[in-house]
Design a protein around this motif. Structure first.
Motif, PDB file in Angstrom:
ATOM      1  N   THR A  62      -2.291   2.097  -6.543  1.00  0.00           N
ATOM      2  CA  THR A  62      -1.604   0.977  -5.891  1.00  0.00           C
ATOM      3  C   THR A  62      -1.308  -0.133  -6.886  1.00  0.00           C
ATOM      4  OG1 THR A  62      -2.729   1.501  -3.828  1.00  0.00           O
ATOM      5  CG2 THR A  62      -1.734  -0.661  -3.984  1.00  0.00           C
ATOM      6  N   TYR A 117       2.618   8.567  -3.898  1.00  0.00           N
ATOM      7  CA  TYR A 117       1.499   8.871  -4.795  1.00  0.00           C
ATOM      8  C   TYR A 117       1.958   9.655  -6.030  1.00  0.00           C
ATOM      9  CZ  TYR A 117      -2.306   7.245  -1.814  1.00  0.00           C
ATOM     10  OH  TYR A 117      -3.176   6.465  -1.105  1.00  0.00           O
ATOM     11  N   THR A 139       0.866  -1.182   0.000  1.00  0.00           N
ATOM     12  CA  THR A 139       0.000   0.000   0.000  1.00  0.00           C
ATOM     13  C   THR A 139       0.900   1.229   0.000  1.00  0.00           C
ATOM     14  OG1 THR A 139      -0.072   0.169   2.404  1.00  0.00           O
ATOM     15  CG2 THR A 139      -1.768  -1.218   1.347  1.00  0.00           C
ATOM     16  N   HIS A 140       0.334   2.365  -0.378  1.00  0.00           N
ATOM     17  CA  HIS A 140       1.110   3.608  -0.366  1.00  0.00           C
ATOM     18  C   HIS A 140       1.653   3.898   1.026  1.00  0.00           C
ATOM     19  CE1 HIS A 140      -0.909   4.140  -4.242  1.00  0.00           C
ATOM     20  NE2 HIS A 140       0.064   4.971  -4.536  1.00  0.00           N
TER      21      HIS A 140
END
Length: 188
Positions: free
Chosen positions: A56, A50, A34-35
């Motif tokens: 993602t 991002y 995940t970010h």
């Protein structure tokens, strides 16, 4: 001042993110990429992740592209048994929800995005080339009379596993794998 793609800071942060994503992927699986988790692992701001990868699935696909692809890598004789083992290992990977998501995402994204299509093409060429080489060697040793060109064998062998995992969202059992392998040719 905003960093550009040829700016060393941009390149360093991109590499740090990709390294962190690969580490998270290998340690915890695709669902963990995940970010937020990658930013924490890389020691950078989530916004930076991002900026490089807005989605993602793009980040995960890029991270997966950096992980060695072990399938069909080291052919072994007898080839039929080796191929059953390889296809079984691939099917077990496709049993994982996150791997199904990535396989489907890669295929779908490749329709619209040139960079994803290039990744898809490299992945497909790698698997088809390895499998074709193993089958060609098996044919030259007299292990099999192939029903198809060795290069087409990847579509015939991997296709049913991919279909079962992504379209049916099911598991490919040993019987199906044996049938797939036997459909490629007459084994001796």
């Amino acid at each position: 001042m905003v960093a550009t793609q040829d700016d060393p800071r941009f390149l360093r942060s991109r590499e740090a993110i990709l390294t962190a994503a690969r580490e998270v992927l290998l340690a915890h699986g695709p669902g963990a990429v995940t970010h937020a988790r990658v930013a924490e692992q890389a020691g950078i701001a989530r916004a930076t992740v991002y900026r490089h990868w807005p989605r993602t699935d793009q980040l995960l696909a890029e991270a997966m592209a950096t992980v060695p692809m072990p399938f069909f890598e080291a052919p072994d004789a007898p080839t039929r048994e080796w191929l059953v083992r390889e296809l079984t290992a691939l099917a077990r990977q496709l049993d994982h929800h996150d791997v199904r998501v990535i396989a489907t995402t890669l295929a779908g994204s490749a329709l619209w995005e040139d960079d994803m299509d290039a990744r898809r093409a490299r992945f497909a060429d790698l698997l088809a080339g390895r499998l074709a080489g193993a089958l060609e060697a098996a044919r030259s040793r007299g292990e099999v009379d192939l029903h198809t060109a060795p290069r087409d064998a990847a579509a015939l062998a991997i296709g049913p596993l991919y279909y079962r995992a992504t379209i049916e969202r099911g598991t490919t059992d040993e019987g199906v794998i044996a049938t797939v392998v036997d459909s490629l040719g007459r084994w001796r």
